[in-house]
Motif scaffolding. Structure first.
Motif, PDB file in Angstrom:
ATOM      1  N   LYS A  49      22.307  67.526  78.114  1.00 30.63           N
ATOM      2  CA  LYS A  49      21.621  67.307  76.920  1.00 30.63           C
ATOM      3  C   LYS A  49      22.084  65.778  76.680  1.00 30.63           C
ATOM      4  O   LYS A  49      23.303  65.455  76.657  1.00 30.63           O
ATOM      5  N   GLY A  50      21.253  65.034  75.913  1.00 33.11           N
ATOM      6  CA  GLY A  50      21.758  63.760  75.297  1.00 33.11           C
ATOM      7  C   GLY A  50      22.713  64.044  74.069  1.00 33.11           C
ATOM      8  O   GLY A  50      22.383  64.799  73.385  1.00 33.11           O
ATOM      9  N   PRO A  51      23.842  63.147  74.115  1.00 30.15           N
ATOM     10  CA  PRO A  51      24.794  63.514  72.728  1.00 30.15           C
ATOM     11  C   PRO A  51      24.154  62.811  71.645  1.00 30.15           C
ATOM     12  O   PRO A  51      23.557  61.690  71.661  1.00 30.15           O
ATOM     13  N   THR A  52      24.203  63.516  70.574  1.00 33.99           N
ATOM     14  CA  THR A  52      23.838  62.890  69.230  1.00 33.99           C
ATOM     15  C   THR A  52      24.889  62.822  68.214  1.00 33.99           C
ATOM     16  O   THR A  52      24.409  62.062  67.160  1.00 33.99           O
ATOM     17  N   VAL A  53      26.001  63.430  68.270  1.00 29.87           N
ATOM     18  CA  VAL A  53      27.004  63.287  67.473  1.00 29.87           C
ATOM     19  C   VAL A  53      28.336  62.932  68.137  1.00 29.87           C
ATOM     20  O   VAL A  53      28.565  63.363  69.237  1.00 29.87           O
ATOM     21  N   GLY A  54      29.369  62.475  67.213  1.00 35.10           N
ATOM     22  CA  GLY A  54      30.565  62.247  67.585  1.00 35.10           C
ATOM     23  C   GLY A  54      31.374  63.591  67.070  1.00 35.10           C
ATOM     24  O   GLY A  54      31.339  63.721  65.655  1.00 35.10           O
ATOM     25  N   ALA A  55      31.945  64.384  67.940  1.00 37.15           N
ATOM     26  CA  ALA A  55      32.328  65.862  67.546  1.00 37.15           C
ATOM     27  C   ALA A  55      33.931  65.539  67.596  1.00 37.15           C
ATOM     28  O   ALA A  55      34.334  65.203  68.293  1.00 37.15           O
ATOM     29  N   HIS A  56      34.532  66.443  66.663  1.00 32.28           N
ATOM     30  CA  HIS A  56      35.731  66.727  66.357  1.00 32.28           C
ATOM     31  C   HIS A  56      36.486  67.789  67.325  1.00 32.28           C
ATOM     32  O   HIS A  56      35.859  68.740  67.188  1.00 32.28           O
ATOM     33  N   VAL A  57      37.207  67.298  68.392  1.00 33.66           N
ATOM     34  CA  VAL A  57      37.701  68.467  69.280  1.00 33.66           C
ATOM     35  C   VAL A  57      39.181  68.291  69.120  1.00 33.66           C
ATOM     36  O   VAL A  57      39.932  67.420  68.815  1.00 33.66           O
ATOM     37  N   PHE A  58      39.695  69.803  69.537  1.00 33.80           N
ATOM     38  CA  PHE A  58      41.224  69.384  69.585  1.00 33.80           C
ATOM     39  C   PHE A  58      41.610  70.568  70.694  1.00 33.80           C
ATOM     40  O   PHE A  58      40.903  71.167  71.295  1.00 33.80           O
ATOM     41  N   HIS A  59      43.013  70.279  71.351  1.00 32.29           N
ATOM     42  CA  HIS A  59      43.719  70.861  72.377  1.00 32.29           C
ATOM     43  C   HIS A  59      45.002  71.319  72.017  1.00 32.29           C
ATOM     44  O   HIS A  59      45.552  70.295  71.577  1.00 32.29           O
ATOM     45  N   ALA A  60      45.333  72.140  72.515  1.00 31.28           N
ATOM     46  CA  ALA A  60      46.951  72.667  72.067  1.00 31.28           C
ATOM     47  C   ALA A  60      47.840  71.821  72.758  1.00 31.28           C
ATOM     48  O   ALA A  60      48.880  71.631  72.281  1.00 31.28           O
ATOM     49  N   ASP A  61      47.530  71.080  73.938  1.00 30.12           N
ATOM     50  CA  ASP A  61      48.530  70.265  74.816  1.00 30.12           C
ATOM     51  C   ASP A  61      48.256  68.868  74.084  1.00 30.12           C
ATOM     52  O   ASP A  61      48.744  67.899  74.879  1.00 30.12           O
ATOM     53  N   VAL A  62      47.210  68.641  73.477  1.00 25.34           N
ATOM     54  CA  VAL A  62      46.876  67.033  73.201  1.00 25.34           C
ATOM     55  C   VAL A  62      47.335  66.670  71.755  1.00 25.34           C
ATOM     56  O   VAL A  62      46.670  67.601  70.752  1.00 25.34           O
ATOM     57  N   ARG A  63      47.959  65.823  71.573  1.00 24.19           N
ATOM     58  CA  ARG A  63      48.310  65.452  70.051  1.00 24.19           C
ATOM     59  C   ARG A  63      47.141  65.011  69.329  1.00 24.19           C
ATOM     60  O   ARG A  63      46.460  64.029  69.649  1.00 24.19           O
ATOM     61  N   GLY A  64      46.952  65.459  68.226  1.00 19.92           N
ATOM     62  CA  GLY A  64      45.679  65.034  67.226  1.00 19.92           C
ATOM     63  C   GLY A  64      44.289  65.189  67.545  1.00 19.92           C
ATOM     64  O   GLY A  64      44.154  65.684  68.908  1.00 19.92           O
ATOM     65  N   GLU A  65      43.597  65.267  66.756  1.00 15.52           N
ATOM     66  CA  GLU A  65      42.055  65.561  67.122  1.00 15.52           C
ATOM     67  C   GLU A  65      41.410  64.301  67.699  1.00 15.52           C
ATOM     68  O   GLU A  65      41.853  63.056  67.342  1.00 15.52           O
ATOM     69  N   GLN A  66      40.562  64.561  68.387  1.00 20.26           N
ATOM     70  CA  GLN A  66      39.771  63.498  69.139  1.00 20.26           C
ATOM     71  C   GLN A  66      38.371  63.701  68.550  1.00 20.26           C
ATOM     72  O   GLN A  66      37.802  64.656  68.248  1.00 20.26           O
ATOM     73  N   ILE A  67      37.370  62.383  69.094  1.00 14.36           N
ATOM     74  CA  ILE A  67      35.920  62.443  69.072  1.00 14.36           C
ATOM     75  C   ILE A  67      35.584  62.171  70.304  1.00 14.36           C
ATOM     76  O   ILE A  67      35.921  61.402  71.175  1.00 14.36           O
TER      77      ILE A  67
END
Ligand SMILES: [Zn+2]
Ligand SMILES: [Zn+2]
Length: 100
Positions: A49-67
């Motif tokens: 699908k076409g993206p419509t939002v910048g989503a906040h995601v996170f991962h246990a092994d990655v520092r800080g939240e990402q968009i």
């Protein structure tokens, strides 16, 4: 995405809708700091699908939240999901981006 960045095991960060930064929207925040144009497809594997939002995601092994760019339905996923390898992660930390 950096080769050392994991593709699986990502989660949506709940309760971020009310957050804002000086870019006005998190979609615009991603556009301002990604080194590539807004993609035609959602970042979640295998969504097309076409993206419509910048989503906040996170991962246990990655520092800080990402968009990452996402469609509205993937932004409501409650479990873990996989991101496509070509996805560009933009830090959601305003001190590292738009407030720097
Ligand atoms: Zn911003
Ligand atoms: Zn999607």
């Amino acid at each position: 995405m950096n080769k050392s960045t994991p593709q699986t095991g990502w989660s949506n960060k709940a309760g971020t809708a009310a957050r804002a930064c000086r870019c006005q929207t998190w979609k615009q925040h991603w556009i301002n700091f990604a080194d590539q144009p807004w993609p035609r497809q959602c970042s979640v594997q295998p969504c097309t699908k076409g993206p419509t939002v910048g989503a906040h995601v996170f991962h246990a092994d990655v520092r800080g939240e990402q968009i990452v760019p996402m469609c509205a339905s993937c932004n409501m996923l409650s479990g873990k999901f996989e991101l496509k390898s070509e996805v560009c992660l933009v830090s959601a930390n305003q001190a590292e981006t738009c407030a720097a």
